[in-house]
Design an enzyme around this catalytic site. Structure first.
Site, PDB file in Angstrom:
ATOM      1  N   GLY A  16      58.478  21.569  -4.534  1.00  0.00           N
ATOM      2  CA  GLY A  16      58.783  20.229  -4.333  1.00  0.00           C
ATOM      3  C   GLY A  16      57.614  19.335  -4.749  1.00  0.00           C
ATOM      4  N   ARG A  69      77.761  31.215 -15.434  1.00  0.00           N
ATOM      5  CA  ARG A  69      76.737  30.087 -15.611  1.00  0.00           C
ATOM      6  C   ARG A  69      77.406  28.800 -16.011  1.00  0.00           C
ATOM      7  NH1 ARG A  69      71.716  29.883 -19.868  1.00  0.00           N
ATOM      8  NH2 ARG A  69      73.214  29.363 -21.435  1.00  0.00           N
ATOM      9  N   HIS A 113      55.812  20.903 -17.413  1.00  0.00           N
ATOM     10  CA  HIS A 113      55.681  22.398 -17.646  1.00  0.00           C
ATOM     11  C   HIS A 113      53.937  22.467 -17.539  1.00  0.00           C
ATOM     12  CE1 HIS A 113      55.722  26.424 -19.576  1.00  0.00           C
ATOM     13  NE2 HIS A 113      54.875  26.017 -20.204  1.00  0.00           N
ATOM     14  N   GLU A 178      49.809  17.087 -12.945  1.00  0.00           N
ATOM     15  CA  GLU A 178      51.241  17.002 -13.187  1.00  0.00           C
ATOM     16  C   GLU A 178      51.865  15.776 -12.312  1.00  0.00           C
ATOM     17  OE1 GLU A 178      53.835  20.638 -12.394  1.00  0.00           O
ATOM     18  OE2 GLU A 178      51.971  21.866 -13.174  1.00  0.00           O
TER      19      GLU A 178
HETATM   20  C1  GRF Z   1      55.030  23.077 -11.407  1.00  0.00           C
HETATM   21  O1  GRF Z   1      53.897  23.898 -11.823  1.00  0.00           O
HETATM   22  C2  GRF Z   1      56.084  22.694 -12.832  1.00  0.00           C
HETATM   23  O2  GRF Z   1      55.028  22.686 -13.826  1.00  0.00           O
HETATM   24  C3  GRF Z   1      56.636  24.037 -13.059  1.00  0.00           C
HETATM   25  O3  GRF Z   1      57.102  24.455 -11.595  1.00  0.00           O
HETATM   26  C4  GRF Z   1      56.147  24.015 -10.907  1.00  0.00           C
HETATM   27  C5  GRF Z   1      56.767  23.342  -9.691  1.00  0.00           C
HETATM   28  O4  GRF Z   1      56.199  22.966  -8.649  1.00  0.00           O
HETATM   29  N1  GRF Z   1      58.019  23.796 -13.983  1.00  0.00           N
HETATM   30  P1  GRF Z   1      56.744  21.822  -7.521  1.00  0.00           P
HETATM   31  O5  GRF Z   1      57.822  22.825  -7.045  1.00  0.00           O
HETATM   32  O6  GRF Z   1      56.792  20.664  -8.269  1.00  0.00           O
HETATM   33  O7  GRF Z   1      55.668  22.070  -6.631  1.00  0.00           O
END
Ligand code: GRF
Length: 208
Positions: A16, A69, A113, A178
């Site tokens: 998270g 699902r 991503h 990110e």
């Molecule tokens: C991140 O690298 C994101 O790009 C991918 O999953 C990871 C999640 O990391 N989809 P976090 O749980 O937000 O630390």
């Protein structure tokens, strides 16, 4: 009367840290939105603890409680609709979403991503980037459609790959980016600052 805040749901499965970046951005008044729900498909996801620490509704919805699902996602849709969610942010949510869910929230689901899409969709992509020998990787915020990691791109950040990098060091540097571009992309949507032309997503050009 104060206007209603833009409502986010953040779907998580793990640590998270991206959720935390969104929370921080809101608390620092850089993002005029509220997190109305954090939903995890994993019981002990640390993201749930982060949410609770900030007084946010943080729910574990157990896939094992549903026969398939579709039924799981039907329940997710009900919960999100009850909360009048404006935008669903996938932040390390480790389930592929089905057609019904994606159609139900058409144009209102985004994902982060850890590669420069369309290079390296899927899983373990930092390792794949290293093994392929690319000199730059990075991260992408994109809309979610039915093609895995295939939706229109909102923002990207490039990260150079260093000769000494291993999966951990590269992942750490990508994560730093990110945490910058995810809240920024959400802000562009909240402020209705995007325009669309085919797959191209651009900031609106605003007159002075
Ligand atoms: C991140 O690298 C994101 O790009 C991918 O999953 C990871 C999640 O990391 N989809 P976090 O749980 O937000 O630390």
């Amino acid at each position: 009367m104060p206007s209603e805040k833009f409502k986010l749901a953040v779907l998580v499965s793990g640590c998270g840290s991206n959720l935390q970046a969104i929370i921080d951005s809101i608390e620092e008044n850089n993002l005029a939105a509220e997190i109305s729900l954090i939903l995890s498909n994993v019981p002990d996801a640390y993201a749930l603890q982060r949410g609770k620490k900030h007084g946010l509704e943080s729910v574990f919805l157990d896939p094992k409680d549903f026969p398939n699902r579709d039924d799981y996602e039907k329940r997710m849709i009900e919960i999100l609709q009850t909360k009048s969610i404006d935008l669903v942010c996938l932040a390390g949510f480790m389930r592929i979403l089905g057609k019904k869910f994606i159609e139900g929230f058409s144009g209102k689901i985004i994902n982060i991503h850890p590669s420069l899409l369309p290079a390296f969709p899927g899983l373990n992509v930092q390792k794949k980037a290293l093994e392929h020998g690319v000199k730059f990787s990075g991260c992408t915020v994109h809309f979610v459609n039915e093609e895995v990691d295939g939706g229109a791109i909102i923002l990207q950040a490039a990260v150079p790959i260093l000769d000494a990098d291993d999966v951990q060091s590269l992942s750490d540097r990508i994560l730093e980016q990110e945490h910058i571009i995810y809240p920024e992309a959400i802000r562009l949507i909240v402020e209705d600052n995007l325009e669309f032309s085919g797959r191209r997503v651009a900031r609106k050009t605003r007159g002075n």
